[in-house]
Design a protein around this motif. Structure first.
Motif, PDB file in Angstrom:
ATOM      1  N   ALA A 356       3.273 -41.251 -35.101  1.00 23.11           N
ATOM      2  CA  ALA A 356       2.109 -41.054 -34.235  1.00 23.11           C
ATOM      3  C   ALA A 356       0.951 -41.893 -34.761  1.00 23.11           C
ATOM      4  CB  ALA A 356       1.701 -39.579 -34.227  1.00 23.11           C
ATOM      5  N   PRO A 357       0.270 -42.636 -33.867  1.00 23.95           N
ATOM      6  CA  PRO A 357      -0.914 -43.370 -34.322  1.00 23.95           C
ATOM      7  C   PRO A 357      -1.993 -42.370 -34.733  1.00 23.95           C
ATOM      8  CG  PRO A 357      -0.736 -43.486 -31.927  1.00 23.95           C
ATOM      9  CD  PRO A 357       0.488 -42.758 -32.421  1.00 23.95           C
ATOM     10  N   LEU A 358      -2.830 -42.756 -35.702  1.00 29.67           N
ATOM     11  CA  LEU A 358      -3.897 -41.854 -36.142  1.00 29.67           C
ATOM     12  C   LEU A 358      -5.130 -42.090 -35.298  1.00 29.67           C
ATOM     13  CD1 LEU A 358      -3.494 -42.199 -39.991  1.00 29.67           C
ATOM     14  CD2 LEU A 358      -3.045 -40.174 -38.612  1.00 29.67           C
ATOM     15  N   ARG A 359      -5.901 -41.040 -35.130  1.00 34.97           N
ATOM     16  CA  ARG A 359      -7.207 -41.193 -34.516  1.00 34.97           C
ATOM     17  C   ARG A 359      -8.081 -41.963 -35.500  1.00 34.97           C
ATOM     18  NH1 ARG A 359      -8.218 -37.204 -30.593  1.00 34.97           N
ATOM     19  NH2 ARG A 359      -6.830 -35.681 -31.502  1.00 34.97           N
ATOM     20  N   TRP A 360      -8.706 -43.000 -35.050  1.00 31.85           N
ATOM     21  CA  TRP A 360      -9.631 -43.685 -35.951  1.00 31.85           C
ATOM     22  C   TRP A 360     -10.760 -44.275 -35.137  1.00 31.85           C
ATOM     23  CZ3 TRP A 360      -8.440 -49.158 -38.168  1.00 31.85           C
ATOM     24  CH2 TRP A 360      -7.892 -49.975 -37.182  1.00 31.85           C
ATOM     25  N   SER A 361     -11.871 -44.539 -35.805  1.00 32.30           N
ATOM     26  CA  SER A 361     -13.046 -44.972 -35.059  1.00 32.30           C
ATOM     27  C   SER A 361     -13.164 -46.486 -35.085  1.00 32.30           C
ATOM     28  CB  SER A 361     -14.293 -44.311 -35.641  1.00 32.30           C
ATOM     29  OG  SER A 361     -14.432 -44.694 -36.987  1.00 32.30           O
ATOM     30  N   GLY A 362     -12.135 -47.194 -35.518  1.00 26.91           N
ATOM     31  CA  GLY A 362     -12.167 -48.658 -35.492  1.00 26.91           C
ATOM     32  C   GLY A 362     -11.864 -49.248 -36.849  1.00 26.91           C
ATOM     33  N   SER A 363     -11.936 -50.581 -36.925  1.00 22.84           N
ATOM     34  CA  SER A 363     -11.449 -51.305 -38.097  1.00 22.84           C
ATOM     35  C   SER A 363     -12.233 -51.030 -39.371  1.00 22.84           C
ATOM     36  CB  SER A 363     -11.470 -52.808 -37.832  1.00 22.84           C
ATOM     37  OG  SER A 363     -10.878 -53.098 -36.609  1.00 22.84           O
ATOM     38  N   GLY A 364     -13.369 -50.312 -39.261  1.00 24.58           N
ATOM     39  CA  GLY A 364     -14.133 -50.014 -40.470  1.00 24.58           C
ATOM     40  C   GLY A 364     -13.808 -48.645 -41.037  1.00 24.58           C
ATOM     41  N   ASP A 365     -12.900 -47.927 -40.374  1.00 24.01           N
ATOM     42  CA  ASP A 365     -12.639 -46.527 -40.721  1.00 24.01           C
ATOM     43  C   ASP A 365     -11.593 -46.448 -41.834  1.00 24.01           C
ATOM     44  OD1 ASP A 365     -12.207 -43.829 -40.780  1.00 24.01           O
ATOM     45  OD2 ASP A 365     -11.666 -43.640 -38.658  1.00 24.01           O
ATOM     46  N   ILE A 366     -12.065 -46.657 -43.076  1.00 22.62           N
ATOM     47  CA  ILE A 366     -11.141 -46.694 -44.217  1.00 22.62           C
ATOM     48  C   ILE A 366     -10.506 -45.326 -44.441  1.00 22.62           C
ATOM     49  CG2 ILE A 366     -10.898 -47.229 -46.668  1.00 22.62           C
ATOM     50  CD1 ILE A 366     -13.402 -48.951 -46.462  1.00 22.62           C
ATOM     51  N   ALA A 367     -11.287 -44.245 -44.230  1.00 26.80           N
ATOM     52  CA  ALA A 367     -10.759 -42.906 -44.494  1.00 26.80           C
ATOM     53  C   ALA A 367      -9.525 -42.631 -43.643  1.00 26.80           C
ATOM     54  CB  ALA A 367     -11.843 -41.860 -44.232  1.00 26.80           C
ATOM     55  N   SER A 368      -9.521 -43.095 -42.394  1.00 23.07           N
ATOM     56  CA  SER A 368      -8.339 -42.893 -41.540  1.00 23.07           C
ATOM     57  C   SER A 368      -7.133 -43.622 -42.095  1.00 23.07           C
ATOM     58  CB  SER A 368      -8.590 -43.410 -40.124  1.00 23.07           C
ATOM     59  OG  SER A 368      -9.285 -42.461 -39.391  1.00 23.07           O
ATOM     60  N   ILE A 369      -7.381 -44.817 -42.625  1.00 24.28           N
ATOM     61  CA  ILE A 369      -6.233 -45.596 -43.117  1.00 24.28           C
ATOM     62  C   ILE A 369      -5.601 -44.885 -44.308  1.00 24.28           C
ATOM     63  CG2 ILE A 369      -5.440 -47.886 -43.843  1.00 24.28           C
ATOM     64  CD1 ILE A 369      -8.019 -49.001 -42.603  1.00 24.28           C
ATOM     65  N   THR A 370      -6.417 -44.178 -45.092  1.00 18.91           N
ATOM     66  CA  THR A 370      -5.831 -43.471 -46.240  1.00 18.91           C
ATOM     67  C   THR A 370      -4.926 -42.325 -45.778  1.00 18.91           C
ATOM     68  OG1 THR A 370      -7.626 -41.870 -46.491  1.00 18.91           O
ATOM     69  CG2 THR A 370      -7.859 -43.962 -47.681  1.00 18.91           C
ATOM     70  N   ARG A 371      -5.080 -41.878 -44.533  1.00 19.85           N
ATOM     71  CA  ARG A 371      -4.182 -40.828 -44.010  1.00 19.85           C
ATOM     72  C   ARG A 371      -2.919 -41.413 -43.398  1.00 19.85           C
ATOM     73  NH1 ARG A 371      -9.253 -38.477 -43.134  1.00 19.85           N
ATOM     74  NH2 ARG A 371      -9.555 -39.439 -41.114  1.00 19.85           N
ATOM     75  N   ALA A 372      -2.854 -42.731 -43.277  1.00 23.37           N
ATOM     76  CA  ALA A 372      -1.680 -43.378 -42.681  1.00 23.37           C
ATOM     77  C   ALA A 372      -0.617 -43.601 -43.747  1.00 23.37           C
ATOM     78  CB  ALA A 372      -2.086 -44.710 -42.071  1.00 23.37           C
ATOM     79  N   ASN A 373       0.642 -43.630 -43.328  1.00 22.32           N
ATOM     80  CA  ASN A 373       1.701 -44.065 -44.244  1.00 22.32           C
ATOM     81  C   ASN A 373       2.473 -45.249 -43.673  1.00 22.32           C
ATOM     82  OD1 ASN A 373       3.201 -42.763 -42.313  1.00 22.32           O
ATOM     83  ND2 ASN A 373       3.832 -41.067 -43.625  1.00 22.32           N
ATOM     84  N   CYS A 374       2.034 -45.722 -42.500  1.00 18.67           N
ATOM     85  CA  CYS A 374       2.646 -46.921 -41.921  1.00 18.67           C
ATOM     86  C   CYS A 374       1.692 -47.488 -40.875  1.00 18.67           C
ATOM     87  CB  CYS A 374       3.996 -46.592 -41.272  1.00 18.67           C
ATOM     88  SG  CYS A 374       3.891 -45.473 -39.875  1.00 18.67           S
ATOM     89  N   TYR A 375       1.978 -48.699 -40.427  1.00 18.53           N
ATOM     90  CA  TYR A 375       1.323 -49.235 -39.243  1.00 18.53           C
ATOM     91  C   TYR A 375       2.301 -49.099 -38.084  1.00 18.53           C
ATOM     92  CZ  TYR A 375      -1.872 -51.520 -42.520  1.00 18.53           C
ATOM     93  OH  TYR A 375      -2.768 -51.781 -43.514  1.00 18.53           O
ATOM     94  N   LEU A 376       1.784 -48.681 -36.952  1.00 19.45           N
ATOM     95  CA  LEU A 376       2.576 -48.720 -35.735  1.00 19.45           C
ATOM     96  C   LEU A 376       2.367 -50.118 -35.159  1.00 19.45           C
ATOM     97  CD1 LEU A 376       2.522 -45.892 -33.185  1.00 19.45           C
ATOM     98  CD2 LEU A 376       2.095 -48.211 -32.448  1.00 19.45           C
ATOM     99  N   VAL A 377       3.442 -50.791 -34.822  1.00 16.91           N
ATOM    100  CA  VAL A 377       3.353 -52.186 -34.389  1.00 16.91           C
ATOM    101  C   VAL A 377       3.660 -52.251 -32.896  1.00 16.91           C
ATOM    102  CG1 VAL A 377       4.133 -54.540 -34.808  1.00 16.91           C
ATOM    103  CG2 VAL A 377       4.121 -52.877 -36.685  1.00 16.91           C
ATOM    104  N   ALA A 378       2.594 -52.446 -32.098  1.00 15.56           N
ATOM    105  CA  ALA A 378       2.756 -52.477 -30.642  1.00 15.56           C
ATOM    106  C   ALA A 378       2.927 -53.921 -30.198  1.00 15.56           C
ATOM    107  CB  ALA A 378       1.547 -51.833 -29.974  1.00 15.56           C
ATOM    108  N   ALA A 379       3.966 -54.176 -29.402  1.00 10.54           N
ATOM    109  CA  ALA A 379       4.287 -55.544 -28.987  1.00 10.54           C
ATOM    110  C   ALA A 379       3.315 -56.013 -27.904  1.00 10.54           C
ATOM    111  CB  ALA A 379       5.719 -55.604 -28.475  1.00 10.54           C
ATOM    112  N   PRO A 380       2.981 -57.316 -27.902  1.00  6.42           N
ATOM    113  CA  PRO A 380       1.982 -57.826 -26.956  1.00  6.42           C
ATOM    114  C   PRO A 380       2.435 -57.757 -25.497  1.00  6.42           C
ATOM    115  CG  PRO A 380       2.989 -59.638 -28.206  1.00  6.42           C
ATOM    116  CD  PRO A 380       3.460 -58.366 -28.826  1.00  6.42           C
ATOM    117  N   ASP A 381       3.754 -57.712 -25.276  1.00  2.00           N
ATOM    118  CA  ASP A 381       4.258 -57.692 -23.892  1.00  2.00           C
ATOM    119  C   ASP A 381       4.713 -56.291 -23.472  1.00  2.00           C
ATOM    120  OD1 ASP A 381       6.335 -57.594 -25.671  1.00  2.00           O
ATOM    121  OD2 ASP A 381       7.606 -59.049 -24.629  1.00  2.00           O
ATOM    122  N   ARG A 382       4.328 -55.277 -24.244  1.00  3.34           N
ATOM    123  CA  ARG A 382       4.766 -53.910 -23.943  1.00  3.34           C
ATOM    124  C   ARG A 382       3.569 -52.969 -23.910  1.00  3.34           C
ATOM    125  NH1 ARG A 382       9.451 -51.446 -24.849  1.00  3.34           N
ATOM    126  NH2 ARG A 382       8.269 -49.858 -23.740  1.00  3.34           N
TER     127      ARG A 382
END
Ligand code: AMP
Ligand code: MG
Length: 396
Positions: A356-382
């Motif tokens: 599940a993607p995490l709720r985050w307030s944008g690319s400056g939201d370091i605290a959210s990234i610390t709660r992640a254990n992976c990146y979800l990789v969304a394809a450009p054509d999907r």
């Protein structure tokens, strides 16, 4: 310059760096210091593995032709002892896991499949010849190449090196990677920032990522958004084997990094990639040193390092084949994004195996990234993914 797709940009980094790799430098280190280092020598089997046929079980060494039947117990072989008894027809020898198969025996019957009465062992079932025996050399024959140069020493490699007696190993020197954070708003972490200032965090995430990739991080002082100071610090950074800049590569009036690099006759291979975060990511070379201009938003810096700069550090560190360990996981809920960009969104692989993607307030939201254990990789054509549909993920 045209924007590249994610795949083209990554290919560009790998091709350019690989084509310009300097002659490798190596050092000999003790095995205790070898974790994470990149082998610069092949590792050979110093003898057969296993060196003698070996029992895989606790039980009895027998001849398969005697089974089923009742056999005469004539002794035992323990692990760590030579097998100095020879088995004749109608006999059994008690044997332990890891012990050498005695001459004359061709199989091992598990202790659970036997009954003992004094010196008589009864086995009620037939056994295939060779059962529960690791033949001599079945893991590796003496002289076989077990590891090639360019292989990272993880914990299985450390076990392998230990088993062949490699007390010292030759590894590649770590490349020196300069890290230069830019931005007038940045202060060092031991300063107390005014309300309009922030502490420099990118140099810290980058230093960690560089170390993990096999490089040695050299953190330079913060560059203010002034051309002269930026040029001076880039000059220092270009003395390293690779230069990572953070910030100053967007379209803003004070984004000076690309122009400062032009002062060093830089060649730019890309300055925009169709990804998010990290679209204004820059890659080029100046005076024989490759550089990355990583967009300054903390998530952008982290993602651009992982998907582009890490490959460059790894190649310079001697890694034969830089890899991104993409895997697939089922989505916990439907997911949609705007098509056109490959997105790397902080996400969590949940205990049930869904992502599940995490709720985050944008690319400056370091605290959210610390709660992640992976990146979800969304394809450009999907743009649309259904719940439970498989989507790519990249471990953090
Ligand atoms: P820039 O790429 O320079 O336009 O910066 C984009 C955003 O990232 C701004 O909000 C900056 O304040 C922030 N930023 C830039 N560099 C750093 C850094 N070293 N540490 C933390 N945040 C940064
Ligand atoms: Mg900036």
């Amino acid at each position: 310059m045209a924007a590249l797709t994610f795949a083209d940009a990554r290919r560009t980094v790998i091709d350019k760096v690989r084509a310009a790799l300097p002659p490798p430098k190596t050092e000999s280190i003790r095995l205790a210091e070898a974790a994470g280092r990149i082998l610069a020598q092949p590792i050979h089997a110093d003898r057969d593995y296993p060196p003698q046929p070996r029992s895989m079980r606790d039980g009895f060494a027998v001849r398969a032709a005697d089974l089923p039947g009742t056999l005469e117990l004539i002794g035992e072989v323990r692990a760590g002892q030579p097998a100095n008894l020879t088995l004749a027809p109608g006999q059994a020898i008690e044997i332990m896991t890891g012990a050498t198969i005695p001459p004359g025996a061709d199989s091992v019957v598990m202790i659970e499949h036997t009954t003992a009465e004094g010196a008589l062992i009864t086995i009620g079932r037939a056994l295939e010849r060779g059962a529960n025996i690791n033949p001599q050399g079945c893991d590796a024959a003496a002289g076989a190449v077990l590891l090639q140069p360019g292989h990272r020493i993880g914990y299985p490699e450390q076990a392998l090196l230990a088993s062949v007696g490699a007390a010292c190993v030759t590894v590649y020197l770590r490349p020196r990677v300069a890290i230069l954070a830019t931005g007038d708003e940045l202060v060092e972490i031991d300063s107390h920032p005014s309300p309009h200032q922030i502490r420099n965090s990118n140099s810290w995430s980058l230093a960690h990522q560089v170390l993990r990739a096999g490089g040695e991080a050299i953190v330079l002082p913060i560059a203010p958004d002034r051309m002269d100071a930026t040029i001076d610090l880039i000059h220092d950074g270009l003395q390293a084997d690779l230069l990572l800049l953070s910030g100053g590569v967007s379209a803003g009036k004070y984004d000076l990094v690309e122009n400062a690099l032009r002062h060093f006759a830089a060649q730019f291979y890309f300055d925009r990639v169709l990804i998010q975060p990290g679209q204004p990511c820059v890659f080029g070379e100046a005076g024989g040193t490759f550089f990355f201009g990583l967009p300054g938003n903390p998530a952008s810096t982290m993602v651009c390092f992982e998907v582009f700069a890490r490959a460059a550090v790894e190649l310079l560190a001697g890694v034969a084949e830089p890899m991104l360990n993409f895997t697939l996981a089922p989505l916990a809920a439907p997911f949609h994004h705007k098509a056109g960009l490959t997105r790397f969104l902080p996400a969590r692989l949940l205990p049930g195996g869904t992502v599940a993607p995490l709720r985050w307030s944008g690319s400056g939201d370091i605290a959210s990234i610390t709660r992640a254990n992976c990146y979800l990789v969304a394809a450009p054509d999907r743009p649309e993914y259904a719940a439970a549909e498989l989507i790519q993920i990249l471990p953090l």
